[in-house]
Design a protein around this motif. Structure first.
Motif, PDB file in Angstrom:
ATOM      1  N   UNK A  56       0.858  -1.272   0.185  1.00 54.14           N
ATOM      2  CA  UNK A  56       0.079   0.001  -0.050  1.00 54.14           C
ATOM      3  C   UNK A  56       0.827   1.232  -0.014  1.00 54.14           C
ATOM      4  N   UNK A  57       2.221   1.262   0.250  1.00 62.59           N
ATOM      5  CA  UNK A  57       3.122   2.311   0.022  1.00 62.59           C
ATOM      6  C   UNK A  57       3.178   3.008  -1.158  1.00 62.59           C
ATOM      7  N   UNK A  58       3.618   4.116  -1.540  1.00 63.97           N
ATOM      8  CA  UNK A  58       3.837   4.657  -2.966  1.00 63.97           C
ATOM      9  C   UNK A  58       5.238   4.605  -3.142  1.00 63.97           C
ATOM     10  N   UNK A  59       5.591   4.292  -4.340  1.00 65.95           N
ATOM     11  CA  UNK A  59       6.977   3.687  -4.688  1.00 65.95           C
ATOM     12  C   UNK A  59       7.353   4.779  -5.503  1.00 65.95           C
ATOM     13  N   UNK A  60       8.543   5.463  -5.136  1.00 63.72           N
ATOM     14  CA  UNK A  60       9.090   6.831  -6.159  1.00 63.72           C
ATOM     15  C   UNK A  60       8.162   7.706  -6.171  1.00 63.72           C
ATOM     16  N   UNK A  61       8.379   8.753  -6.923  1.00 65.01           N
ATOM     17  CA  UNK A  61       7.393   9.912  -7.065  1.00 65.01           C
ATOM     18  C   UNK A  61       6.438   9.914  -8.173  1.00 65.01           C
ATOM     19  N   UNK A  62       5.362  10.486  -7.754  1.00 64.28           N
ATOM     20  CA  UNK A  62       4.148  10.528  -9.130  1.00 64.28           C
ATOM     21  C   UNK A  62       4.714  10.851 -10.189  1.00 64.28           C
ATOM     22  N   UNK A  63       4.302   9.891 -11.292  1.00 58.74           N
ATOM     23  CA  UNK A  63       4.609  10.190 -12.618  1.00 58.74           C
ATOM     24  C   UNK A  63       3.887  11.359 -13.136  1.00 58.74           C
ATOM     25  N   UNK A  64       4.697  12.511 -13.464  1.00 58.75           N
ATOM     26  CA  UNK A  64       4.086  13.802 -13.634  1.00 58.75           C
ATOM     27  C   UNK A  64       4.802  14.494 -15.053  1.00 58.75           C
ATOM     28  N   UNK A  92      -3.211  16.722 -18.666  1.00 59.13           N
ATOM     29  CA  UNK A  92      -4.586  16.623 -18.510  1.00 59.13           C
ATOM     30  C   UNK A  92      -4.718  15.206 -17.838  1.00 59.13           C
ATOM     31  N   UNK A  93      -6.217  14.780 -17.680  1.00 57.06           N
ATOM     32  CA  UNK A  93      -6.146  13.704 -16.910  1.00 57.06           C
ATOM     33  C   UNK A  93      -5.367  12.430 -17.587  1.00 57.06           C
ATOM     34  N   UNK A  94      -4.853  11.607 -16.574  1.00 62.32           N
ATOM     35  CA  UNK A  94      -4.203  10.121 -17.147  1.00 62.32           C
ATOM     36  C   UNK A  94      -5.430   9.155 -17.070  1.00 62.32           C
ATOM     37  N   UNK A  95      -5.925   8.854 -18.401  1.00 62.94           N
ATOM     38  CA  UNK A  95      -7.187   8.001 -18.633  1.00 62.94           C
ATOM     39  C   UNK A  95      -6.629   6.522 -18.403  1.00 62.94           C
ATOM     40  N   UNK A 117       8.495  -0.630 -17.010  1.00 61.28           N
ATOM     41  CA  UNK A 117       8.302   0.541 -17.456  1.00 61.28           C
ATOM     42  C   UNK A 117       6.544   0.372 -17.602  1.00 61.28           C
ATOM     43  N   UNK A 118       5.832   1.760 -17.427  1.00 60.06           N
ATOM     44  CA  UNK A 118       4.402   1.889 -17.647  1.00 60.06           C
ATOM     45  C   UNK A 118       4.165   2.772 -18.788  1.00 60.06           C
ATOM     46  N   UNK A 119       2.927   2.326 -19.462  1.00 52.40           N
ATOM     47  CA  UNK A 119       2.587   3.219 -20.473  1.00 52.40           C
ATOM     48  C   UNK A 119       1.373   3.794 -20.150  1.00 52.40           C
ATOM     49  N   UNK A 120       1.220   5.245 -20.305  1.00 52.61           N
ATOM     50  CA  UNK A 120      -0.072   6.052 -19.809  1.00 52.61           C
ATOM     51  C   UNK A 120      -0.618   6.687 -21.034  1.00 52.61           C
ATOM     52  N   UNK A 162       5.475  -7.336  -6.890  1.00 54.39           N
ATOM     53  CA  UNK A 162       4.391  -6.875  -7.344  1.00 54.39           C
ATOM     54  C   UNK A 162       3.831  -5.564  -7.125  1.00 54.39           C
ATOM     55  N   UNK A 163       3.350  -4.763  -8.007  1.00 51.32           N
ATOM     56  CA  UNK A 163       3.029  -3.411  -8.130  1.00 51.32           C
ATOM     57  C   UNK A 163       1.619  -2.999  -8.777  1.00 51.32           C
ATOM     58  N   UNK A 164       1.132  -2.417  -8.191  1.00 52.96           N
ATOM     59  CA  UNK A 164      -0.046  -1.542  -8.874  1.00 52.96           C
ATOM     60  C   UNK A 164       0.294  -0.056  -9.575  1.00 52.96           C
ATOM     61  N   UNK A 165      -0.158   0.397 -10.607  1.00 49.98           N
ATOM     62  CA  UNK A 165      -0.156   1.606 -11.233  1.00 49.98           C
ATOM     63  C   UNK A 165      -1.345   2.118 -11.619  1.00 49.98           C
ATOM     64  N   UNK A 166      -1.503   3.468 -10.694  1.00 51.39           N
ATOM     65  CA  UNK A 166      -2.877   4.332 -11.410  1.00 51.39           C
ATOM     66  C   UNK A 166      -2.837   5.428 -11.939  1.00 51.39           C
ATOM     67  N   UNK A 167      -3.782   5.538 -12.695  1.00 56.48           N
ATOM     68  CA  UNK A 167      -3.805   6.919 -13.334  1.00 56.48           C
ATOM     69  C   UNK A 167      -4.948   7.801 -12.939  1.00 56.48           C
ATOM     70  N   UNK A 168      -4.960   8.960 -12.671  1.00 57.48           N
ATOM     71  CA  UNK A 168      -5.993   9.948 -12.149  1.00 57.48           C
ATOM     72  C   UNK A 168      -6.276  11.219 -12.946  1.00 57.48           C
ATOM     73  N   UNK A 169      -7.533  11.773 -12.648  1.00 57.10           N
ATOM     74  CA  UNK A 169      -7.841  13.106 -13.029  1.00 57.10           C
ATOM     75  C   UNK A 169      -6.555  14.117 -12.297  1.00 57.10           C
ATOM     76  N   UNK A 170      -6.009  13.850 -11.437  1.00 59.23           N
ATOM     77  CA  UNK A 170      -5.118  14.777 -11.067  1.00 59.23           C
ATOM     78  C   UNK A 170      -3.875  14.899 -11.872  1.00 59.23           C
ATOM     79  N   UNK A 171      -3.953  14.333 -13.106  1.00 58.44           N
ATOM     80  CA  UNK A 171      -2.816  14.464 -14.084  1.00 58.44           C
ATOM     81  C   UNK A 171      -1.582  13.554 -13.949  1.00 58.44           C
ATOM     82  N   UNK A 172      -1.806  12.818 -12.894  1.00 60.05           N
ATOM     83  CA  UNK A 172      -0.258  12.073 -12.518  1.00 60.05           C
ATOM     84  C   UNK A 172      -0.856  10.316 -12.735  1.00 60.05           C
ATOM     85  N   UNK A 173       0.210   9.575 -12.665  1.00 59.53           N
ATOM     86  CA  UNK A 173       0.089   8.126 -12.497  1.00 59.53           C
ATOM     87  C   UNK A 173       1.012   7.843 -11.250  1.00 59.53           C
TER      88      UNK A 173
END
Length: 656
Positions: free
Chosen positions: A338-346, A350-353, A365-368, A632-643
């Motif tokens: 549940x902890x965040x790894x590294x910095x937000x991907x900024x 606009x929104x990360x959909x 890598x992650x693709x956004x 194992x990780x999860x990656x999330x994308x948000x209306x706040x323009x970050x992943x």
């Protein structure tokens, strides 16, 4: 022999009726078939034409005949062989299942008991092959099939048979998995298979090769002179794998000793007759630093032959803003569940959909995809963008998929400009999949037989199937939804390629991708629109996971097309996104919601695992799962323009 059209009559080879096209590789095309008595078989027709010399033909068939003598311990038996249109063919037992390569790329690396069973089964298969006097010479993740009865090794003995008997040799092996002695042009014996086994186990455990490089030459240079990257390989397996990746074949274990070490038997001793290494639990000492010499001429010739024959170099497009670093430890190992790894991907404006997770040249890598009309690739170790944005869409990017096409990494994006695009990540070039009559909201990739495809979901009420190589639409659209189709996922049920779609009509539908027909009635239960779907496996049952307007997450049995158990509830806003994965032996769903949280659910108990992941300042549009250096990780994308990147442990929270 070219891959057939889906509706083509495939005909016969000798007494074997061909019933389907399974795929094509460097050595030949593979078909599913029926024997004269009705048994399912795999028929491989080799690309190379046989020499006219009768002695060469006899030599080829003698080598294949040796393969027929291999005891069927975790191997696909060779049943028959012959000639067809001056090309040799080999008939073997047909094993239902997916290759280790495809499973790891689509579902993630193997862990826990699954990885240990894989190691034992493949080592046992090699031991049986070697006892028959055969050397595989091309063991790799693509030649391990995860069948219903366990892992099975295929294609053993073919490279040796091809070595002198045909005009094109397949004996070099596959860069990244071939042993150093093969690269140097030396004779490849059983020890070469042990090296390839260890490289295959690294891929199984981490999703990447032990020797990275941006080109074939770089991969082979690393293989000859660098130490393997074993980051993410479990401690229980790492010393054994390291010993088997010794560049000196005389210091590697034999397959019999390897099986004994894996199954808890007595370790080999230093004074044994055959050359062996120390016990698997012994410390592996790194060699002293030395200057890296240039590739020898024999290796350069081998590199050139491999490039010409089978391999597309993998590298990022020019003017990359951030170079790809060599693998290095990350902060992921110290971050709790549940902890965040590294910095937000900024960087998006606009929104990360949409998000997807993969590996590029050994780098996680992650693709956004974003409402700023671009997709971007990010280095998960450094939280930095790699290369330039993928810019070409003229409206919001709603969906992304990460895959490989003919060995080269690709991104597939879906946009509100009514198109999807296929991007070559080595060059930045793209081509357009055009034909939808509405916004394209989602895209997924997979295979139908030997055809690598994308399936798009659109507001025109359809899903469409596209050939990723040609960009052409395949067959008629999938029609039936009474409204916009927002989500699509691709998988298999009983060997049948399927797509699962979800839409504004509150239904979830399953499609046979061979026939383009809907399977059974729509799956209903959600109250309101359904905007997300993922496919996975729950205790041996293929399942789909969906999330919707009713704030619930639901699990569907894809065999019966019925809902499994009660919905997962707890989100206080609409559920926009879902993913499914395994944490060790624990199947979990990961979900993102309008309530700005990411949640993890224990699918065995139908309860939330731990507390919600918080950090986003607005709704979570997208989630995906994967690995970062073995964790194992999860990656999330948000209306706040970050992943954002989240640790999925271990250790895992209790009580879930």
């Amino acid at each position: 022999m070219s891959p057939p059209d889906p509706g083509q009559d495939l005909g016969h080879i000798s007494g074997y009726r061909l019933t389907g096209f399974l795929g094509e590789g460097g050595q030949g095309a593979v078909y599913r078939g029926l024997s004269p008595v009705g048994d399912e078989v795999a028929v491989k027709v080799l690309h190379a034409r046989m020499s006219e010399d009768p002695e060469e033909r006899r030599r080829f068939f003698r080598q294949v005949d040796l393969a027929r003598r291999v005891a069927p311990f975790c191997t696909a038996r060779v049943l028959d062989m012959g000639m067809h249109d001056d090309r040799p063919y080999i008939v073997s037992e047909y094993i239902r299942g997916e290759s280790l390569d495809r499973v790891v790329r689509h579902e993630g690396p193997r862990t826990g008991g699954g990885l240990e069973r894989l190691a034992v089964a493949t080592a046992t298969a090699l031991a049986a092959i070697h006892r028959a006097g055969v050397v595989h010479r091309d063991l790799k993740p693509g030649n391990v099939i995860l069948g219903p009865e366990g892992p099975v090794v295929i294609d053993f003995g073919i490279s040796r048979a091809l070595d002198h008997a045909v005009t094109q040799s397949g004996a070099f092996g596959t860069p990244g998995y071939t042993a150093p002695e093969q690269v140097n042009g030396d004779e490849a014996g059983p020890a070469a298979d042990v090296f390839s086994w260890a490289a295959t186990m690294v891929f199984a455990a981490t999703g990447r090769r032990p020797f990275a490089g941006a080109s074939v030459a770089a991969v082979l240079h690393a293989l000859l002179y660098d130490e393997p990257d074993l980051t993410g390989v479990p401690e229980s397996l790492r010393p054994l794998v390291a010993a088997c990746l010794d560049k000196n074949p005389g210091r590697r274990l034999t397959t019999d000793d390897l099986v004994r070490a894996l199954t808890g038997g007595e370790a080999p001793t230093a004074d044994a007759a055959a050359p062996k290494v120390a016990t698997p639990t012994a410390e592996i000492t790194a060699p002293p630093p030395r200057r890296v010499p240039e590739l020898p001429r024999r290796a350069l010739l081998a590199v050139g032959a491999a490039v010409a024959a089978t391999v597309v170099a993998v590298s990022m497009w020019p003017q990359a803003e951030t170079p790809l670093p060599r693998p290095a430890p990350t902060t992921a190992s110290g971050v709790p569940f549940g902890g965040e790894i590294g910095k937000p991907l900024a960087g998006h404006t606009n929104d990360v959909r949409a998000v997807a997770v993969g590996t590029l040249d050994g780098v996680p890598v992650t693709l956004t995809g974003s409402d700023d009309e671009t997709a971007r690739v990010w280095n998960l170790r450094t939280s930095q963008q790699i290369g330039r944005p993928l810019a070409g869409h003229t409206e919001w990017v709603r969906g992304v998929a990460y895959d490989q096409l003919d060995g080269a990494p690709i991104a597939v994006t879906a946009g509100d400009d009514d198109t999807a695009r296929v991007w070559e990540l080595a060059t930045g070039r793209s081509r357009t999949l055009a034909g939808n009559r509405g916004d394209v909201k989602s895209v997924a990739t997979g295979r139908i037989g030997g055809t690598h495809v994308a399936v798009t979901a659109s507001t025109d009420g359809t899903a469409r199937v596209w050939d990723l190589r040609t960009g052409e639409q395949l067959g008629a659209p999938l029609t039936g939804h009474a409204g916009a189709v927002w989500a699509v996922a691709i998988g298999q049920v009983g060997g049948m390629p399927i797509a699962v779609t979800a839409g504004d009509d509150a239904t979830v539908r399953v499609w046979d991708l061979d026939s383009r027909k809907q399977l059974g009635a729509p799956m209903t239960g959600h109250a309101g629109w359904v905007r997300s779907v993922a496919i996975g496996n729950l205790a041996g049952t293929p399942v789909a996971i969906t999330g919707g307007e009713d704030r619930s997450v639901r699990v569907w049995d894809l065999d019966s097309r019925k809902q499994l158990g009660a919905p997962l509830t707890g989100h206080t806003g609409w559920v926009w996104s879902v993913a499914i994965t395994n944490l060790g032996d624990l199947p979990v769903a990961v979900t993102g919601s309008e309530d700005a949280t990411v949640r993890v659910w224990n699918l065995s108990t139908r309860t939330q695992l731990g507390t919600p992941f918080t950090g986003h300042a607005d709704c979570v549009w997208a989630v995906a799962t994967g690995l970062l250096d073995g964790r194992p990780i999860a990656v999330s994308g948000s209306r706040d323009q970050t992943a954002r990147v989240w640790s999925l442990g271990p250790p895992y929270p209790t009580g879930g």
